[in-house]
Design an enzyme around this catalytic site. Structure first.
Site, PDB file in Angstrom:
ATOM      1  N   CYS A   1       2.633 -11.495  -3.565  1.00 57.75           N
ATOM      2  CA  CYS A   1       3.923 -11.959  -4.076  1.00 57.75           C
ATOM      3  C   CYS A   1       3.718 -13.259  -4.842  1.00 57.75           C
ATOM      4  O   CYS A   1       3.003 -14.143  -4.357  1.00 57.75           O
ATOM      5  CB  CYS A   1       4.893 -12.171  -2.925  1.00 57.75           C
ATOM      6  SG  CYS A   1       6.509 -12.782  -3.436  1.00 57.75           S
ATOM      7  N   LEU A   2       4.362 -13.366  -6.002  1.00 57.48           N
ATOM      8  CA  LEU A   2       4.233 -14.589  -6.797  1.00 57.48           C
ATOM      9  C   LEU A   2       4.768 -15.809  -6.047  1.00 57.48           C
ATOM     10  O   LEU A   2       4.356 -16.935  -6.323  1.00 57.48           O
ATOM     11  CB  LEU A   2       4.966 -14.432  -8.138  1.00 57.48           C
ATOM     12  CG  LEU A   2       4.376 -13.381  -9.085  1.00 57.48           C
ATOM     13  CD1 LEU A   2       5.315 -13.157 -10.254  1.00 57.48           C
ATOM     14  CD2 LEU A   2       2.990 -13.783  -9.573  1.00 57.48           C
TER      15      LEU A   2
ATOM     16  N   HIS B   1      10.216  -4.140  -2.537  1.00 59.00           N
ATOM     17  CA  HIS B   1       9.799  -5.547  -2.479  1.00 59.00           C
ATOM     18  C   HIS B   1      10.828  -6.431  -3.202  1.00 59.00           C
ATOM     19  O   HIS B   1      11.206  -7.494  -2.692  1.00 59.00           O
ATOM     20  CB  HIS B   1       8.405  -5.666  -3.113  1.00 59.00           C
ATOM     21  CG  HIS B   1       7.839  -7.045  -3.156  1.00 59.00           C
ATOM     22  ND1 HIS B   1       6.731  -7.423  -2.430  1.00 59.00           N
ATOM     23  CD2 HIS B   1       8.210  -8.153  -3.857  1.00 59.00           C
ATOM     24  CE1 HIS B   1       6.451  -8.703  -2.668  1.00 59.00           C
ATOM     25  NE2 HIS B   1       7.338  -9.167  -3.538  1.00 59.00           N
ATOM     26  N   GLU B   2      11.280  -5.991  -4.378  1.00 60.06           N
ATOM     27  CA  GLU B   2      12.226  -6.813  -5.158  1.00 60.06           C
ATOM     28  C   GLU B   2      13.592  -6.885  -4.480  1.00 60.06           C
ATOM     29  O   GLU B   2      14.209  -7.954  -4.433  1.00 60.06           O
ATOM     30  CB  GLU B   2      12.355  -6.268  -6.588  1.00 60.06           C
ATOM     31  CG  GLU B   2      11.066  -6.298  -7.404  1.00 60.06           C
ATOM     32  CD  GLU B   2      10.327  -7.624  -7.331  1.00 60.06           C
ATOM     33  OE1 GLU B   2      10.979  -8.687  -7.348  1.00 60.06           O
ATOM     34  OE2 GLU B   2       9.087  -7.604  -7.213  1.00 60.06           O
TER      35      GLU B   2
ATOM     36  N   GLY C   1       6.957  -7.398 -10.474  1.00 60.38           N
ATOM     37  CA  GLY C   1       8.399  -7.607 -10.570  1.00 60.38           C
ATOM     38  C   GLY C   1       8.724  -9.050 -10.276  1.00 60.38           C
ATOM     39  O   GLY C   1       7.845  -9.837  -9.888  1.00 60.38           O
TER      40      GLY C   1
ATOM     41  N   GLN D   1      13.634 -15.944  -7.086  1.00 64.62           N
ATOM     42  CA  GLN D   1      12.287 -16.512  -7.234  1.00 64.62           C
ATOM     43  C   GLN D   1      12.232 -17.580  -8.329  1.00 64.62           C
ATOM     44  O   GLN D   1      11.251 -18.322  -8.400  1.00 64.62           O
ATOM     45  CB  GLN D   1      11.259 -15.413  -7.535  1.00 64.62           C
ATOM     46  CG  GLN D   1      11.014 -14.489  -6.353  1.00 64.62           C
ATOM     47  CD  GLN D   1       9.919 -13.487  -6.669  1.00 64.62           C
ATOM     48  OE1 GLN D   1      10.188 -12.429  -7.226  1.00 64.62           O
ATOM     49  NE2 GLN D   1       8.684 -13.830  -6.358  1.00 64.62           N
TER      50      GLN D   1
ATOM     51  N   HIS E   1      13.603  -9.297  -1.698  1.00 61.61           N
ATOM     52  CA  HIS E   1      13.787 -10.688  -2.140  1.00 61.61           C
ATOM     53  C   HIS E   1      15.272 -11.049  -2.172  1.00 61.61           C
ATOM     54  O   HIS E   1      15.672 -12.127  -1.733  1.00 61.61           O
ATOM     55  CB  HIS E   1      13.210 -10.892  -3.547  1.00 61.61           C
ATOM     56  CG  HIS E   1      11.760 -11.267  -3.570  1.00 61.61           C
ATOM     57  ND1 HIS E   1      11.270 -12.393  -2.958  1.00 61.61           N
ATOM     58  CD2 HIS E   1      10.689 -10.664  -4.156  1.00 61.61           C
ATOM     59  CE1 HIS E   1       9.958 -12.473  -3.155  1.00 61.61           C
ATOM     60  NE2 HIS E   1       9.577 -11.431  -3.876  1.00 61.61           N
TER      61      HIS E   1
HETATM   62 ZN    ZN Z   1       7.632 -11.045  -4.399  1.00 63.95          ZN
END
Ligand code: ZN
Length: 191
Positions: free
Chosen positions: A103-104, A145-146, A49, A54, A149
């Site tokens: 996580c990216l 998780h999203e 995601g 981000q 963020h």
């Molecule tokens: Zn993430």
């Protein structure tokens, strides 16, 4: 559509609470273009995601998608492309499970943390239609998780710091046991 740069831990935008969008803003070319770019950027980076902050835009939009086998998280079940706008999450009960996440925006690290097993996810889609869905297991974890963020929370905030690993050391020492445990869990909860 274009692939945008993903900001990394340390950038203040990852620590802000992103703001809600009005339906009028959602219809704008700017926000629809942002959604297209989030979809393309996630696909290019192989994340499960991606949240708008981000890519540096602090509005409450995230995308989730797992097509077939995700190279970063091959044990995660598929998720059809889902664009969530102004999402909220309500746990269905007190049950938690331990999962290992990356996580990216936190390049190189993975760690263990607890997530709710079953959640009610409410959101608008990109056309502004309301949705209310129950998510379970690993898929519920991805959406938690999203939404984290969008609240300025990163997985490392919730992880036991003693479980943090590089991806290389995760593969070397931890992957097999984790995948065995999480696959059995996923079969039990149905996703
Ligand atoms: Zn993430």
């Amino acid at each position: 559509m274009s692939v945008r740069e993903i900001v990394e831990i340390g950038h203040p935008v990852l620590r802000e609470r992103s703001r809600e969008l009005t339906r009028e803003e959602l219809r704008s070319a700017e926000i629809q273009g942002l959604i297209d770019d989030l979809i393309e950027t996630r696909r290019a980076a192989d994340g499960a995601g991606l949240a708008a902050n981000q890519v540096g835009v602090a509005v409450r939009i995230a995308v989730a998608e797992i097509e077939g086998v995700n190279p970063r998280y091959p044990y995660k079940p598929p998720i059809p492309l889902t664009v969530i706008v102004n999402p909220t999450i309500e746990p269905l009960d007190d049950e938690l499970f331990e999962v290992n996440e990356g996580c990216l925006s936190v390049p190189g690290l993975r760690g263990d943390l607890r997530r709710q097993v079953a959640i009610r996810l409410r959101y608008l889609d990109r056309e502004g239609a309301e949705h209310e869905e129950i998510k379970r297991g690993l898929t519920a974890g991805t959406f938690q998780h999203e939404v984290d963020h969008l609240d300025g929370i990163l997985f490392v905030d919730r992880a036991d710091p003693r479980t943090l690993t590089t991806w290389e050391q995760f593969d070397r020492f931890h992957r097999d046991a984790f995948v065995e445990r999480i696959t059995a869990f996923a079969e039990l909860v149905g996703s």
